[in-house]
Design an enzyme around this catalytic site. Structure first.
Site, short mmCIF file in Angstrom:
data_model
loop_
_atom_site.label_atom_id
_atom_site.label_comp_id
_atom_site.label_asym_id
_atom_site.label_seq_id
_atom_site.Cartn_x
_atom_site.Cartn_y
_atom_site.Cartn_z
N GLY A 93 0.81 -1.21 0.00
CA GLY A 93 0.00 0.00 0.00
C GLY A 93 0.84 1.26 0.00
O GLY A 93 2.06 1.18 0.02
N GLY A 94 0.14 2.37 -0.12
CA GLY A 94 -1.30 2.61 -0.11
C GLY A 94 -2.03 2.40 -1.42
O GLY A 94 -1.56 1.68 -2.30
N GLU A 120 -1.47 0.51 -9.11
CA GLU A 120 -0.41 0.34 -10.11
C GLU A 120 0.13 -1.08 -10.10
O GLU A 120 0.37 -1.68 -11.15
CB GLU A 120 0.71 1.34 -9.85
CG GLU A 120 0.34 2.78 -10.12
CD GLU A 120 1.52 3.71 -9.95
OE1 GLU A 120 2.62 3.37 -10.42
OE2 GLU A 120 1.36 4.78 -9.33
N THR A 134 -6.50 -10.71 3.14
CA THR A 134 -6.98 -11.32 4.38
C THR A 134 -8.20 -10.56 4.89
O THR A 134 -8.14 -9.34 5.07
CB THR A 134 -5.87 -11.29 5.45
OG1 THR A 134 -4.74 -12.01 4.96
CG2 THR A 134 -6.36 -11.94 6.73
N GLU A 181 15.79 -4.06 -36.34
CA GLU A 181 15.80 -5.03 -37.42
C GLU A 181 14.45 -5.06 -38.13
O GLU A 181 14.39 -5.11 -39.37
CB GLU A 181 16.14 -6.43 -36.91
CG GLU A 181 16.25 -7.45 -38.04
CD GLU A 181 16.18 -8.89 -37.59
OE1 GLU A 181 17.03 -9.69 -38.03
OE2 GLU A 181 15.28 -9.22 -36.79
N TRP A 230 23.60 -8.85 -37.86
CA TRP A 230 23.80 -9.43 -39.19
C TRP A 230 25.26 -9.38 -39.64
O TRP A 230 25.56 -9.76 -40.78
CB TRP A 230 22.91 -8.71 -40.21
CG TRP A 230 21.49 -9.20 -40.23
CD1 TRP A 230 20.47 -8.79 -39.43
CD2 TRP A 230 20.94 -10.19 -41.09
NE1 TRP A 230 19.31 -9.46 -39.73
CE2 TRP A 230 19.57 -10.33 -40.77
CE3 TRP A 230 21.46 -10.97 -42.12
CZ2 TRP A 230 18.72 -11.21 -41.41
CZ3 TRP A 230 20.61 -11.85 -42.78
CH2 TRP A 230 19.26 -11.98 -42.43
N TYR A 233 15.10 -10.59 -46.64
CA TYR A 233 13.72 -10.40 -46.20
C TYR A 233 13.04 -9.13 -46.72
O TYR A 233 12.01 -9.19 -47.39
CB TYR A 233 13.66 -10.39 -44.67
CG TYR A 233 14.06 -11.67 -44.03
CD1 TYR A 233 13.16 -12.73 -43.88
CD2 TYR A 233 15.36 -11.83 -43.54
CE1 TYR A 233 13.54 -13.91 -43.28
CE2 TYR A 233 15.75 -13.02 -42.93
CZ TYR A 233 14.83 -14.06 -42.80
OH TYR A 233 15.21 -15.23 -42.21
N CYS A 245 14.89 -17.81 -43.08
CA CYS A 245 14.47 -18.86 -42.14
C CYS A 245 12.97 -18.74 -41.89
O CYS A 245 12.23 -19.72 -42.02
CB CYS A 245 15.23 -18.73 -40.83
SG CYS A 245 17.01 -18.95 -40.97
N ARG A 261 11.43 -22.48 -42.02
CA ARG A 261 12.10 -23.72 -42.43
C ARG A 261 13.03 -24.20 -41.34
O ARG A 261 13.32 -25.40 -41.22
CB ARG A 261 12.88 -23.49 -43.73
CG ARG A 261 14.01 -22.48 -43.60
CD ARG A 261 14.86 -22.40 -44.85
NE ARG A 261 15.87 -21.35 -44.72
CZ ARG A 261 17.04 -21.52 -44.11
NH1 ARG A 261 17.36 -22.67 -43.57
NH2 ARG A 261 17.89 -20.51 -44.05
N SER A 262 13.51 -23.28 -40.50
CA SER A 262 14.55 -23.57 -39.51
C SER A 262 14.45 -22.55 -38.39
O SER A 262 14.21 -21.37 -38.65
CB SER A 262 15.92 -23.48 -40.20
OG SER A 262 16.97 -23.51 -39.28
N ASP A 284 16.43 -21.59 -34.65
CA ASP A 284 17.35 -21.70 -33.51
C ASP A 284 16.56 -21.29 -32.27
O ASP A 284 16.26 -20.11 -32.07
CB ASP A 284 18.55 -20.78 -33.77
CG ASP A 284 19.45 -20.59 -32.56
OD1 ASP A 284 19.14 -21.09 -31.47
OD2 ASP A 284 20.48 -19.90 -32.72
N ASN A 304 12.47 -13.81 -32.85
CA ASN A 304 11.39 -13.94 -33.84
C ASN A 304 10.02 -13.71 -33.22
O ASN A 304 9.16 -13.05 -33.82
CB ASN A 304 11.43 -15.32 -34.49
CG ASN A 304 12.75 -15.65 -35.15
OD1 ASN A 304 13.20 -16.79 -35.10
ND2 ASN A 304 13.39 -14.68 -35.77
N HIS A 356 15.38 -26.53 -33.58
CA HIS A 356 16.64 -27.08 -33.07
C HIS A 356 17.29 -26.25 -31.98
O HIS A 356 17.01 -25.05 -31.82
CB HIS A 356 17.63 -27.28 -34.22
CG HIS A 356 17.90 -26.03 -35.01
ND1 HIS A 356 17.25 -25.75 -36.19
CD2 HIS A 356 18.75 -25.00 -34.81
CE1 HIS A 356 17.69 -24.59 -36.68
NE2 HIS A 356 18.60 -24.12 -35.84
N TYR A 391 21.30 -25.73 -30.66
CA TYR A 391 22.72 -26.02 -30.88
C TYR A 391 23.35 -26.57 -29.60
O TYR A 391 23.01 -26.12 -28.49
CB TYR A 391 23.46 -24.76 -31.33
CG TYR A 391 23.16 -24.36 -32.76
CD1 TYR A 391 23.78 -25.02 -33.82
CD2 TYR A 391 22.26 -23.35 -33.05
CE1 TYR A 391 23.50 -24.67 -35.14
CE2 TYR A 391 21.98 -22.99 -34.36
CZ TYR A 391 22.60 -23.66 -35.40
OH TYR A 391 22.32 -23.32 -36.70
#
Length: 415
Positions: free
Chosen positions: A53-54, A60, A73, A179, A201, A227, A289, A313-314, A316, A324, A354, A356
């Protein structure tokens, strides 16, 4: 806690034990950490904190995505308080309510729990730890599974627009956003990323890597028609940025077409954008990918709910997937803003899912952590105005609220 709560509890002789109180107030209190806002208290705290509190601080805290549980309680008798049970009931109406008997009375525990979507991701990481080992082009073996899908909500029960930024390790939002904006721009050279201090990259645009791909005629930093080029100029003849480029490409702007298609025929089943262009694969430093995006819109009452599916397709799963998920979650919200929809879900499915083998130790560290709530995303008012386009988005238009992850876990990317 607030100053009044602190003073009342000190006057009642409360013993703090090993916990040091953080007081939200405008002044200084001897031997106590003071901050000016609830957000500052969260930033200052290490680990779990308890809010006592308060009223304004309760409000918030209870609406914050990182709030895990509330303990209420009910004590017999007439007690004066500035916080009502009604407020708690409204905010936590959809939380799981479990009664717990305590000596002071009946205690209701409202448990929001962990973020189930991230917990499913963690369970998939656990499965990958014992998955079959498979060789690949990088020379670093993987543990691999086939055809795994993960779905992430983009809209919560409180009406907040949320984004799948994982909390069991810090995901660098600044890099994700720069990106994504680079993809949207149709860029093909890392110089634009470097301007945003983004170097993710660089490994795929080095002299050694480009030469190994048969792209010795590209200057360092050039990536080919990757892309963004396919999103905005599909079918156009690619010209490296280091050479003279046409003022405009004659290709197909798939991204603008996707947005226009959703606006014109929201419930259509042809809202597809692809980065997989067989004619350009040998010109790309890295074939895509995450290669295809499909958008599905459904009608719920007077609202249009947008869902976005990403085919890969792939993937990581330790380094790539968190990036992603955040990127396409944000992208879904941007598309929804421009098409008059509400983004409610993003799904990612990977043929080769997958991990690594050199990421195993990092994953084991991450699995020891607990997921908290996802952060909220908000867009600037100008994004909803007439004439605003996908090309107008900037980093300043997007605000992420309540992202409080555990620390960074580093691992080397396989190139």
């Amino acid at each position: 806690m607030g100053r009044r709560t602190y003073e009342d509890m000190c006057g009642a002789g409360v013993i703090w034990g090993y916990r040091r109180p953080i007081v939200v107030c405008g002044g200084v209190i001897p031997n106590v950490t003071t901050v000016r806002s609830f957000a500052d208290a969260l930033a200052d705290a290490k680990g779990t904190i308890w809010v006592v509190g308060g009223k304004r601080i309760y409000e918030e805290a209870l609406q914050h995505p990182s709030c895990r549980a509330a303990y209420v309680t009910l004590i017999p008798g007439d007690h004066m308080t500035d916080v009502t049970v009604e407020m708690l009931s409204v905010v936590m109406a959809n939380w799981k309510r479990t009664p717990v008997v305590e000596h002071a009375g009946l205690c209701f525990m409202f448990e929001r729990g962990g973020w189930k979507a991230e917990e499913k991701y963690l369970r998939l990481l656990s499965k990958l730890l014992v998955a079959p080992i498979k060789k690949n082009r990088t020379g670093i073996d993987c543990r691999s599974l086939f055809g795994c899908m993960l779905k992430y909500p983009l809209y919560d029960e409180f009406g907040n627009h949320i984004i799948p930024l994982f909390t069991t390790k810090r995901v660098p939002l600044r890099l994700v956003l720069s990106e994504l904006l680079w993809f949207i721009s149709g860029g093909t050279n890392v110089d634009a990323l470097h301007a945003a201090n983004n170097h993710i990259w660089d490994g795929n645009s080095s002299r050694e890597y480009l030469d190994g791909r048969g792209l010795a005629h590209y200057e360092v930093g050039e990536l080919g028609p990757v892309y963004g080029f396919q999103w905005r100029h599909y079918g156009a003849q690619y010209v490296p940025e280091s050479e003279d480029q046409p003022t405009t490409y004659a290709g197909i702007d798939q991204l603008q077409g996707l947005i226009d298609g959703i606006k014109a025929d929201p419930f259509g089943r042809r809202h597809v954008m692809t980065a997989w262009n067989p004619a350009d694969l040998d010109k790309m430093a890295l074939p895509p990918c995450h290669h295809t995006v499909t958008v599905v819109v459904s009608e719920v009452g007077d609202k249009k709910h947008l869902r976005l599916l990403v085919d890969m397709r792939s993937n990581d799963m330790f380094l790539g997937h968190p990036f992603n998920a955040a990127s396409y979650g944000l992208f879904a919200h941007m598309i929804a803003v421009l098409s008059g929809c509400i983004a409610v879900e993003v799904a990612l499915v990977a043929a080769d899912t997958h991990l690594y083998v050199n990421h195993v130790e990092a994953v084991q560290t991450q699995l020891q952590r607990s997921a908290t709530g996802p952060p909220i995303v908000r867009f600037a008012e100008r994004c909803f105005g007439d004439g605003f386009t996908i090309d107008d988005f900037t980093a300043q238009d997007i605000e992420i609220v309540g992202y409080n992850p555990a620390g960074t876990i580093s691992a080397e990317m396989a190139v």
